[in-house]
Design a protein around this motif. Structure first.
Motif, PDB file in Angstrom:
ATOM      1  N   UNK A  85      -3.784   5.602  18.257  1.00 40.88           N
ATOM      2  CA  UNK A  85      -5.071   5.780  17.510  1.00 40.88           C
ATOM      3  C   UNK A  85      -5.106   5.840  16.117  1.00 40.88           C
ATOM      4  N   UNK A  86      -4.030   6.283  15.476  1.00 44.88           N
ATOM      5  CA  UNK A  86      -3.929   6.539  13.951  1.00 44.88           C
ATOM      6  C   UNK A  86      -4.060   5.163  13.367  1.00 44.88           C
ATOM      7  N   UNK A  87      -3.891   3.935  14.048  1.00 50.62           N
ATOM      8  CA  UNK A  87      -3.841   2.853  13.084  1.00 50.62           C
ATOM      9  C   UNK A  87      -5.414   2.183  13.359  1.00 50.62           C
ATOM     10  N   UNK A  88      -6.172   2.868  13.993  1.00 47.87           N
ATOM     11  CA  UNK A  88      -7.361   2.266  13.940  1.00 47.87           C
ATOM     12  C   UNK A  88      -8.259   2.401  12.847  1.00 47.87           C
TER      13      UNK A  88
ATOM     14  N   UNK B 107      -5.566  -0.734   2.123  1.00 52.41           N
ATOM     15  CA  UNK B 107      -5.984  -1.020   3.533  1.00 52.41           C
ATOM     16  C   UNK B 107      -7.088   0.038   3.897  1.00 52.41           C
ATOM     17  N   UNK B 108      -7.678  -0.518   5.033  1.00 50.26           N
ATOM     18  CA  UNK B 108      -8.702   0.308   5.741  1.00 50.26           C
ATOM     19  C   UNK B 108      -8.043   1.169   6.907  1.00 50.26           C
ATOM     20  N   UNK B 109      -7.063   1.512   6.689  1.00 48.72           N
ATOM     21  CA  UNK B 109      -6.193   2.228   7.837  1.00 48.72           C
ATOM     22  C   UNK B 109      -5.537   3.267   6.890  1.00 48.72           C
TER      23      UNK B 109
ATOM     24  N   UNK C  37      -1.451   6.560   3.849  1.00 49.94           N
ATOM     25  CA  UNK C  37      -0.537   8.094   3.913  1.00 49.94           C
ATOM     26  C   UNK C  37       0.986   7.408   3.694  1.00 49.94           C
ATOM     27  N   UNK C  38       1.207   6.544   4.127  1.00 52.81           N
ATOM     28  CA  UNK C  38       2.685   6.032   4.200  1.00 52.81           C
ATOM     29  C   UNK C  38       3.008   5.544   2.844  1.00 52.81           C
TER      30      UNK C  38
ATOM     31  N   UNK D  18      -1.748  -8.615   8.918  1.00 56.87           N
ATOM     32  CA  UNK D  18      -2.246  -9.411   7.774  1.00 56.87           C
ATOM     33  C   UNK D  18      -2.589  -8.429   6.565  1.00 56.87           C
ATOM     34  N   UNK D  19      -2.896  -7.231   6.773  1.00 53.65           N
ATOM     35  CA  UNK D  19      -3.433  -6.321   5.646  1.00 53.65           C
ATOM     36  C   UNK D  19      -1.920  -5.925   5.064  1.00 53.65           C
TER      37      UNK D  19
END
Length: 766
Positions: free
Chosen positions: A44-47, A337-339, A344-345, A603-604
Motif C-alpha cells: 500500500x505504501x507504493x500507492x 515521483x508521486x509516490x 523517502x527512500x 517508469x517513474x
C-alpha cells in the motif's frame, strides 16, 4: 580555496578532541533515535497520491473491506469417502477455533445449502449433514456438488479431488503483524493433518504477503554476510588493522546516522530502503579507499604524518564532495515521483551519502591523528609500488597505440547494449520474483495450475444516482453474468463469482427446480425479495448491505502485468458496452491496482534516473568547467548503466522497481570512481604538461584505489546470489558485473577519449 580547505582541516586536527566528542554525541543521538525505527514491506505504501484510480480503490475497500483478507487451505485426496469427509470436517472445525485471528471459515462440510421448506427459502441446513452415506448415494452427492455453480471451482476443484477451505482473516488483524500471526496459526493448525493421506496447501493473498515479508526479513541477514566479506577483502588489500577499522567505522557510523534520521523523520524501512545501506557502503568504502590511498602515498613524501593528513584532505576533499553531491542528487531526483515511499527512500539515501562524506572528512583525520604514522612495509596502498600499480601505469602505453580501435570497440559494445536495453519491457509479478527453489513459489505454482490462482480481480457495480434498485435490476444482473462468463473464458481466470448464481439458485428452489427456473427473475422487486429471504452470510462479500454496490470477484493466476493489461483491455471493452443509467461499472481490486502501480513505479524510476543523469551533468559542468572532461566523464558513467539494462534483457529479466534501482546504484559508483580519476588527473596535469605522463601517474595512484574498490565490492555483493528473491540475487550479480564494466571504462575508455581529444587543435586537457 586550497588555503581555506587546509585551514579548515588544521582546525579539525587542532580541536580533534572536540570534533571526536561531537561525532560521538551525534552518533549517540542517531543511535538513540533508531529505537523507533519500524519495518513496513506492505504494497500500500507504493500507492500514489491524488490518483483517481486510488480514490476509486479506496472507496471499493470501504464497501468490501475483506477483498485481500481471504486465505485458502487446499486439501487434495480422495474426498468423497466417509473417512475423508470426517477429516475435512475436523480441519474445518480446527480452523473455526482460531477465534482470535479468523473471521470466518467456509468449506464443503459447513457451507449452508439453499432449499425450499414449505415453499419458503431456507438456508439453515448443511450441504453435507451425513458423512456415512453408502457409495451410490455418495456418488450422487458428488455429482450434485460438482454440478452446482455455487460450489464447483470455489469450494471444490472441477475434478473433485481438491477441497477448498476459505479462511477469512479478521479485518482488525489485517496488518503485517496480524497476517504473520494468521499464517503461523494456519500452518500450526494444519500440522497434525499433513500425514493423513492428504496434500494440504496453505495459500491466499494474506498468506503470500506475510510469507514474502518473512522471507525478505530473512534475506536482510545476507547484508551481514556482504559486510563480513567486504571487511575480509579490505583486510587482504590494506594489510593493516588500523586502515580496515577506520574504513569499517565510517560505514557503520554512516548507516547508524541514516537509520537514526529515518526513525526521526518517521520513515519506515521499506523494500526500497533496504538497499540504502548498500549504497552507503559503496560510497563510504570508495571514498575511504581513495583517501587512505592518498594518505599512504604522501607519508614517505612529507615530513610528518600530520602534514600528510593535511595534504591528503586538501587534495581529496573536493573530489569526495563532488562524488557525494552527484550521487546524492541522483537519489534526490526520486522526490519528483508521486509516490511517498520513493521520495523517502531518495531523501534517506541522499542523507546517508552525505553523512558518509562528512564522516570521511571528519572521522578519518581525527582517528589517524591519534595513530602512529604507518610503516612503509605495510603501505599496501603506496600506489607507485607493486605489480598492480606498474601494470596500470604501463596500460597507458597500450592505450596510446590503440586509441581508435578501443573507441570503436566501446562504441560497438554501447550499440549492442543500447539495442538490447531497448527490448526491455516492464513486467511486474505479485510473487514472480521468488526463486523456483523456494517453498512459497512451489505452492503458488501448484495452486495456479490446480485451482486457477488465488489473486483477486474485481468488477465493481455501484449505484451513482438515487435509484437504490439499479444494482439489482435484471439487466444489471445479466450484465454481471456476461462479464463473469467473459472472465472465465480467460485461461488465467479460475472462477468469477457474483450474486447472480445465488439469485438463480434461489429462483430455481422456489420453483421446485422446474426446467428453465435457474434464471434471473424478471423484476428488481422479485430479485430483492428472494435475496432478503437468504442468509446474508451467503452473499455479504458480493453485495453491500444497502444493495447499492455489488461485485464480480474472480480469481486469477500471477500472470504478470503485461498479460493482466491484455485481460483488462478486453474486459473494459465489454464493460463499455454496459449502458445502464445510474450505474457505474469498473475493474478494480488489489491485484489490478498493484500491477498498475508497480509498472508506474518502474517508469517513474527510469524517469528519475534520466533526471539524475541530467542533474549530474549540470553539476559536473559547473564544477569541472571543461566540456571535454564533462563529456568523457558522462560517457564513462552512462555506459555501465546501459550495460545493466542490457544485461537484464540478456538474462531474461524485465523492468521492475528493484532492477531499475540497480542502475541507480551503478550510476552512483560509476560517478564516484570517475570523478576521483578526473580529479587526480587534473592534479597530475598541473605537474606535467604531457597528458600520457599525467595519465600514467593517475592510473598508478587513483586507478589502484579504483581496482581495490571494485574487487572489494564485487567480492562482497556476489554473496547476494544466496537470496530467496531474484531481485536481491540479480543485485549481487549485476552490481558485481557492472562494477567491472565501470572500472574498464575508467581505466581504458576514459584515457582513450582524452588522448583522442588532446590531438584537437584547441586548449590542452584538462
Amino acid at each position: 580555496m586550497e588555503r581555506l580547505v587546509r585551514f579548515f582541516f588544521e582546525l579539525i586536527l587542532r580541536f580533534r578532541l572536540l570534533v571526536a566528542l561531537g561525532l560521538a554525541l551525534a552518533t549517540a543521538w542517531f543511535a538513540f533515535e533508531c529505537r523507533d525505527l519500524r519495518i513496513d514491506f506492505s504494497v500500500e505504501q507504493y500507492f500514489p497520491h491524488n490518483d483517481p484510480d486510488k480514490e476509486f480503490y479506496d472507496r471499493y475497500k470501504e464497501i468490501f473491506p475483506d477483498e485481500d483478507t481471504v486465505g485458502f487451505v487446499l486439501v487434495e485426496g480422495e474426498l468423497f469417502q466417509p473417512k475423508s469427509l470426517k477429516t475435512l470436517d475436523r480441519i474445518t472445525r480446527k480452523l473455526e477455533g482460531l477465534l482470535d485471528i479468523v473471521e470466518s471459515v467456509t468449506s464443503l462440510t459447513n457451507v449452508q445449502t439453499v432449499r425450499s421448506l414449505d415453499g419458503i427459502l431456507d438456508t439453515g441446513g448443511k450441504l453435507l449433514a451425513n458423512f456415512g452415506l453408502p457409495p451410490d448415494q455418495m456418488e450422487k452427492v458428488r455429482k450434485e456438488i460438482l454440478g452446482d455453480p455455487l460450489l464447483a471451482d470455489r469450494l471444490i476443484s472441477k475434478d473433485g479431488r481438491i477441497a477448498v477451505i476459505r479462511v477469512g482473516l479478521r479485518l482488525d488483524r489485517n496488518t503485517e503483524e496480524g497476517r504473520e500471526a494468521f499464517v503461523t496459526s494456519l500452518h500450526q493448525a494444519m500440522a497434525e493433518f499433513q500425514d493423513k493421506g492428504f496434500r494440504i496447501t496453505v495459500t491466499g493473498l494474506p498468506v503470500v504477503r506475510a510469507e514474502i515479508v518473512r522471507m525478505l526479513e530473512k534475506d536482510q541477514q545476507l547484508f551481514g554476510l556482504v559486510f563480513l566479506l567486504v571487511v575480509i577483502l579490505l583486510g587482504l588489500c590494506f594489510r593493516s588493522v588500523a586502515d580496515v577499522s577506520v574504513s569499517v567505522g565510517v560505514i557503520l557510523l554512516s548507516v547508524v546516522w541514516t537509520l537514526g534520521m529515518m526513525a526521526y523523520m518517521g520513515y519506515p524501512v521499506t523494500f526500497l530502503s533496504t538497499v540504502t545501506p548498500i549504497i552507503i557502503m559503496i560510497v563510504g568504502i570508495s571514498d575511504a579507499i581513495h583517501v587512505i590511498g592518498c594518505y599512504r602515498d604522501l607519508i614517505p613524501r612529507t615530513s610528518n604524518a600530520e602534514e600528510a593528513l593535511l595534504q591528503t584532505f586538501q587534495e581529496m576533499s573536493s573530489a569526495c564532495l563532488l562524488t557525494s553531491v552527484t550521487t546524492a542528487i541522483g537519489f534526490l531526483a526520486l522526490l519528483a515521483m508521486n509516490i511517498e515511499v520513493a521520495g523517502q527512500f531518495g531523501l534517506a539515501t541522499a542523507f546517508g551519502v552525505m553523512a558518509a562524506y562528512v564522516l570521511n572528512m571528519l572521522f578519518l583525520p581525527v582517528v589517524y591523528s591519534f595513530l602512529p604514522a604507518p610503516k612503509q612495509k605495510v603501505a599496501m596502498l603506496a600506489p607507485t609500488t607493486g605489480d598492480v600499480a606498474r601494470f596500470l601505469s604501463t596500460t597507458v602505453f597500450w592505450i596510446e597505440k590503440r586509441q581508435i580501435p578501443i573507441l570503436v570497440g566501446f562504441a560497438t559494445f554501447a550499440l549492442v547494449c543500447g539495442i538490447s536495453a531497448s527490448k526491455l519491457e516492464a513486467l511486474s509479478l505479485m510473487y514472480g520474483d521468488l526463486k523456483e527453489s523456494t517453498d512459497l513459489y512451489k505452492r503458488n505454482q501448484y495452486v495456479d495450475e490446480r485451482f486457477g490462482g488465488t489473486l483477486p480481480l474485481t468488477i465493481l457495480f455501484e449505484a451513482t444516482g438515487e435509484d437504490d434498485e439499479v444494482v439489482l435490476r435484471p439487466e444489471t444482473l445479466r450484465a454481471m453474468k456476461h462479464l463473469a462468463e467473459s472472465l472465465e473464458r480467460e485461461p488465467e481466470i479460475g472462477d468469477a463469482a457474483s450474486i447472480v448464481e445465488l439469485v438463480e439458485k434461489a429462483n430455481a428452489v422456489l420453483h421446485d427446480e422446474e426446467p428453465g427456473s435457474r434464471a434471473i427473475p424478471d423484476s428488481a422487486a422479485l430479485i430483492m425479495s428472494e435475496i432478503q429471504l437468504l442468509d446474508r452470510s451467503l452473499y455479504a462479500d458480493l453485495l453491500s448491505s444497502d444493495y447499492r454496490a455489488a461485485q464480480v470477484r474472480a480469481r486469477i493466476t500471477d500472470c504478470g502485468s503485461k498479460k493482466m493489461a491484455e485481460i483488462l483491455r478486453r474486459l473494459r471493452q465489454e464493460i463499455a458496452k454496459i449502458q445502464i443509467p445510474g450505474l457505474s461499472v469498473a475493474a478494480t481490486g488489489t491485484t489490478v491496482f498493484v500491477q498498475r502501480v508497480f509498472d508506474e513505479v518502474v517508469y517513474s524510476l527510469v524517469g528519475s534516473l534520466g533526471l539524475a543523469l541530467i542533474l549530474i551533468l549540470g553539476v559536473l559542468a559547473a564544477l569541472l568547467r571543461n566540456w571535454r572532461l564533462v563529456t568523457v566523464a558522462m560517457i564513462a558513467n552512462a555506459l555501465p548503466v546501459l550495460f545493466v539494462f542490457a544485461a537484464l534483457w540478456w538474462t531474461g529479466n524485465s523492468l521492475k522497481p528493484e532492477t531499475v534501482l540497480l542502475a541507480s546504484i551503478v550510476l552512483g559508483l560509476a560517478v564516484d570512481d570517475t570523478i576521483h580519476v578526473v580529479a587526480r588527473l587534473r592534479i597530475e596535469r598541473q605537474r606535467s604538461q604531457n597528458l600520457p605522463d599525467a595519465l600514467r601517474a593517475t592510473l598508478s595512484r587513483t586507478g589502484l584505489a579504483a581496482v581495490m574498490t571494485t574487487a572489494i565490492l564485487s567480492g562482497g555483493y556476489i554473496s547476494l546470489c544466496l537470496a530467496s528473491f531474484y531481485g536481491l540475487h540479480d543485485m549481487g550479480v549485476m552490481i558485481s558485473s557492472a562494477l567491472l564494466v565501470a572500472l574498464v571504462c575508467d581505466l581504458i575508455l576514459l584515457p582513450a577519449c582524452l588522448l583522442v581529444l588532446e590531438k584537437k587543435p584547441t586548449k590542452n586537457l584538462p
